[in-house]
Design a protein around this motif. Structure first.
Motif, mmCIF file in Angstrom:
data_model
loop_
_atom_site.group_PDB
_atom_site.id
_atom_site.type_symbol
_atom_site.label_atom_id
_atom_site.label_comp_id
_atom_site.label_asym_id
_atom_site.label_seq_id
_atom_site.Cartn_x
_atom_site.Cartn_y
_atom_site.Cartn_z
ATOM 1 N N LEU A 134 0.823 -1.203 0.000
ATOM 2 C CA LEU A 134 0.000 0.000 0.000
ATOM 3 C C LEU A 134 0.858 1.254 0.000
ATOM 4 O O LEU A 134 0.563 2.222 -0.710
ATOM 5 N N ASN A 135 1.922 1.248 0.780
ATOM 6 C CA ASN A 135 2.811 2.413 0.800
ATOM 7 C C ASN A 135 3.485 2.622 -0.547
ATOM 8 O O ASN A 135 3.693 3.764 -0.972
ATOM 9 N N ASN A 136 3.825 1.524 -1.233
ATOM 10 C CA ASN A 136 4.390 1.653 -2.578
ATOM 11 C C ASN A 136 3.373 2.253 -3.541
ATOM 12 O O ASN A 136 3.712 3.081 -4.395
ATOM 13 N N LEU A 137 2.099 1.817 -3.419
ATOM 14 C CA LEU A 137 1.038 2.371 -4.260
ATOM 15 C C LEU A 137 0.849 3.860 -3.982
ATOM 16 O O LEU A 137 0.710 4.660 -4.917
ATOM 17 N N ILE A 138 0.873 4.230 -2.707
ATOM 18 C CA ILE A 138 0.711 5.641 -2.343
ATOM 19 C C ILE A 138 1.859 6.477 -2.902
ATOM 20 O O ILE A 138 1.649 7.571 -3.442
ATOM 21 N N ASP A 139 3.082 5.957 -2.796
ATOM 22 C CA ASP A 139 4.235 6.678 -3.351
ATOM 23 C C ASP A 139 4.076 6.888 -4.858
ATOM 24 O O ASP A 139 4.391 7.971 -5.385
ATOM 25 N N LYS A 140 3.582 5.851 -5.538
ATOM 26 C CA LYS A 140 3.374 5.961 -6.991
ATOM 27 C C LYS A 140 2.298 6.994 -7.310
ATOM 28 O O LYS A 140 2.475 7.833 -8.221
ATOM 29 N N LEU A 164 -3.951 10.721 3.439
ATOM 30 C CA LEU A 164 -3.746 11.635 2.314
ATOM 31 C C LEU A 164 -4.785 12.752 2.352
ATOM 32 O O LEU A 164 -5.837 12.623 2.973
ATOM 33 N N GLN A 165 -4.489 13.831 1.642
ATOM 34 C CA GLN A 165 -5.442 14.924 1.500
ATOM 35 C C GLN A 165 -5.230 15.584 0.145
ATOM 36 O O GLN A 165 -4.266 15.294 -0.571
ATOM 37 N N ILE A 166 -6.150 16.490 -0.214
ATOM 38 C CA ILE A 166 -6.040 17.213 -1.481
ATOM 39 C C ILE A 166 -5.102 18.404 -1.315
ATOM 40 O O ILE A 166 -5.166 19.141 -0.330
ATOM 41 N N ASN A 167 -4.234 18.589 -2.289
ATOM 42 C CA ASN A 167 -3.258 19.685 -2.253
ATOM 43 C C ASN A 167 -3.953 21.041 -2.373
ATOM 44 O O ASN A 167 -4.759 21.269 -3.278
ATOM 45 N N SER A 168 -3.639 21.948 -1.445
ATOM 46 C CA SER A 168 -4.316 23.250 -1.404
ATOM 47 C C SER A 168 -3.976 24.129 -2.611
ATOM 48 O O SER A 168 -4.789 24.943 -3.052
ATOM 49 N N PHE A 169 -2.782 23.941 -3.170
ATOM 50 C CA PHE A 169 -2.391 24.769 -4.315
ATOM 51 C C PHE A 169 -3.307 24.524 -5.506
ATOM 52 O O PHE A 169 -3.763 25.453 -6.179
ATOM 53 N N ALA A 197 -9.782 11.548 -4.755
ATOM 54 C CA ALA A 197 -10.868 11.373 -3.794
ATOM 55 C C ALA A 197 -11.221 9.900 -3.630
ATOM 56 O O ALA A 197 -11.457 9.426 -2.512
ATOM 57 N N PHE A 198 -11.242 9.157 -4.748
ATOM 58 C CA PHE A 198 -11.579 7.744 -4.650
ATOM 59 C C PHE A 198 -10.477 6.968 -3.938
ATOM 60 O O PHE A 198 -10.764 6.045 -3.164
ATOM 61 N N LEU A 199 -9.203 7.320 -4.178
ATOM 62 C CA LEU A 199 -8.099 6.639 -3.498
ATOM 63 C C LEU A 199 -8.180 6.864 -1.988
ATOM 64 O O LEU A 199 -8.025 5.933 -1.195
ATOM 65 N N ILE A 200 -8.440 8.119 -1.597
ATOM 66 C CA ILE A 200 -8.569 8.428 -0.165
ATOM 67 C C ILE A 200 -9.727 7.638 0.447
ATOM 68 O O ILE A 200 -9.621 7.082 1.540
#
Length: 470
Positions: free
Chosen positions: A35-41, A290-295, A321-324
């Motif tokens: 999962l951490n590898n997927l998140i990094d990708k 995770l969250q959405i980037n404010s920029f 949003a779906f990943l989160i």
């Protein structure tokens, strides 16, 4: 023949696996490392995503916003959209900024272990001044041919041919290497390995060499009478020699490969006793939030952005949003599974393995109201830290046997077998049938073939091979 074409209406039910459903299922069964590898990708490919250290709140707002977008994609009010999201899990505060230096990571620790090859070369180079240049090259080549167990894997004719030397020169260098530490290294088979160790311990005798070369299997099977008749050595001396053999190391290089087998495990959750109650917590390290980037939120709020840019960011927002949402569902499912296990196996966390109850996937699935396949995916490669140690979630799912009004798990049976063998008289070891009878006395009815299977799983030899003569 009457042939006609007509239309018929038929109502059926079937499950259509959407791309999102497949992704959610895949995320559920991923281990923490996967999962951490997927998140990094995803962090590299999706600019809308970033780490969030603050606690996540309800995911309902994400579902509502996704439904609104589906109804009217051409009339999205991005200002209202993000204004609503400010109170959800996407909230971006200064305290939630991600700092990779704060993350616990095993890669920050360094460890170096000398390999067997390096250790042998170090010893060989001490002698290099007394050897010719050719002998040094041959010795280094032979050391490179030694495997992780310490055995020399070579074909003598091939070695002599490619090095252009005689067999006597190669044998000389092999003899030098076989004197190195660890004892037995450089042997070409198990018999030579044992003989090297015997010689280094002072047992340099043709009698011992004959026993190792010709009767090693017979000694292992306690065929002392037959060996005694053929060699003239008393059975008591043979029994003593067998005990000596058992103290030798059949894999001299094993001590240098133990570290390679170490696997770091990051538990997906923990179970603790708090105020005499089992409390379950999910480990955030195993699945960073995770969250959405404010920029990029700001870019979508800007109305003068071109349509292509907004479409690209909108697409990435959907994916993010779906990943989160999927990660949060995974977290929630694992938490429910661990809580159900904690409730069902409460006696295990109080007493130990002997109180481990038989448990099936269906039992947990019924407790948390999901399908068995969901539980199967949720426990795949997952670990939990408990007051009794760190276990794979699969550890708690065991077959059971009747014990009066209660059931006892297969793991508890194995522990009983191990206890019986540890306490047995080594001169009269317990047979599988005797263990069956001892378990019956405790109210556990298990077949003899089951005992044999569990004994083999525990690496316990049959009674005939466990027998000792002193």
């Amino acid at each position: 023949m009457n042939i006609k074409v007509d239309l018929n209406l038929k109502q059926t039910q079937k499950l259509v696996m959407t791309t999102e459903m497949k992704q959610a299922i895949e995320i559920l069964q991923l281990t923490s490392m996967e999962l951490n590898n997927l998140i990094d990708k995803e962090l590299l490919e999706n600019p809308m995503l970033e780490f969030n250290d603050s606690p996540m709140e309800s995911m309902e707002v994400v579902k509502d916003e996704a439904a609104k977008k589906e109804e009217s994609k051409d009339q999205i009010e991005w200002d209202d959209y993000f204004q609503n999201m400010q109170s959800t899990e996407f909230r971006n505060t200064p305290s939630s900024s991600y700092d990779p230096d704060d993350e616990f990571n095993f890669e920050k620790f360094s460890y170096y272990e000398t390999t067997l090859n390096e250790y042998l070369l170090l010893q060989f180079h001490v002698l290099s001044e007394d050897l010719t240049e050719t002998e040094n090259l041959i010795g280094e080549y032979l050391i490179d041919c030694i495997d992780d167990n310490g055995y020399l894997l070579i074909d003598m004719d091939y070695i002599c041919d490619i090095l252009g030397v005689t067999q006597d020169v190669v044998e000389k260098l092999i003899g030098i290497i076989q004197q190195f530490d660890p004892a037995g290294v450089g042997a070409r088979d198990i018999k030579e390995c044992l003989l090297i160790q015997l010689r280094q311990e002072g047992y340099d005798d043709e009698v011992y060499e004959n026993l190792v070369n010709n009767y090693l299997t017979d000694l292992a099977e306690n065929q002392f009478k037959r060996v005694s008749q053929e060699t003239g050595i008393s059975t008591s001396e043979l029994a003593v020699f067998k005990e000596l053999i058992k103290t030798l190391e059949p894999k001299p290089g094993r001590q240098f490969t133990n570290f390679d087998g170490v696997k770091y495990i990051i538990p997906d959750g923990s179970i603790e006793w708090i105020d005499n109650e089992l409390v379950v917590q999910i480990n955030d390290i195993s699945a960073p939030r995770l969250q959405i980037n404010s920029f990029y939120q700001g870019m979508l709020k800007t109305r003068n952005e071109n349509e292509d840019t907004k479409k690209y960011i909108e697409k990435k927002l959907d994916s993010a949003a779906f990943l989160i949402k999927s990660i949060e569902q995974r977290r929630d499912t694992i938490r429910k599974v661990i809580e159900a296990i904690a409730h069902y196996q409460e006696n295990f966390f109080r007493e130990g393995v002997e109180d481990l109850k038989p448990l099936t996937l269906k039992a947990i699935a019924d407790m948390i109201e999901v399908h068995e396949s969901t539980v199967s995916r949720a426990i795949r490669g997952k670990y939990v830290q408990t007051p009794k140690g760190t276990f794979s979630l699969k550890f708690f799912f065991k077959r059971g046997f009747s014990q009066g009004a209660d059931d006892v798990s297969s793991e508890a049976i194995k522990q009983k077998i191990q206890a019986f063998v540890d306490a047995e008289d080594k001169r009269k070891p317990l047979s599988d049938q005797k263990i069956v009878e001892m378990l019956k006395e405790q109210g556990v009815d298990v077949a003899r073939r089951t005992i044999a299977k569990y004994r083999e799983a525990l690496n316990i030899l049959p009674s005939s091979k466990r027998k000792q003569f002193r």
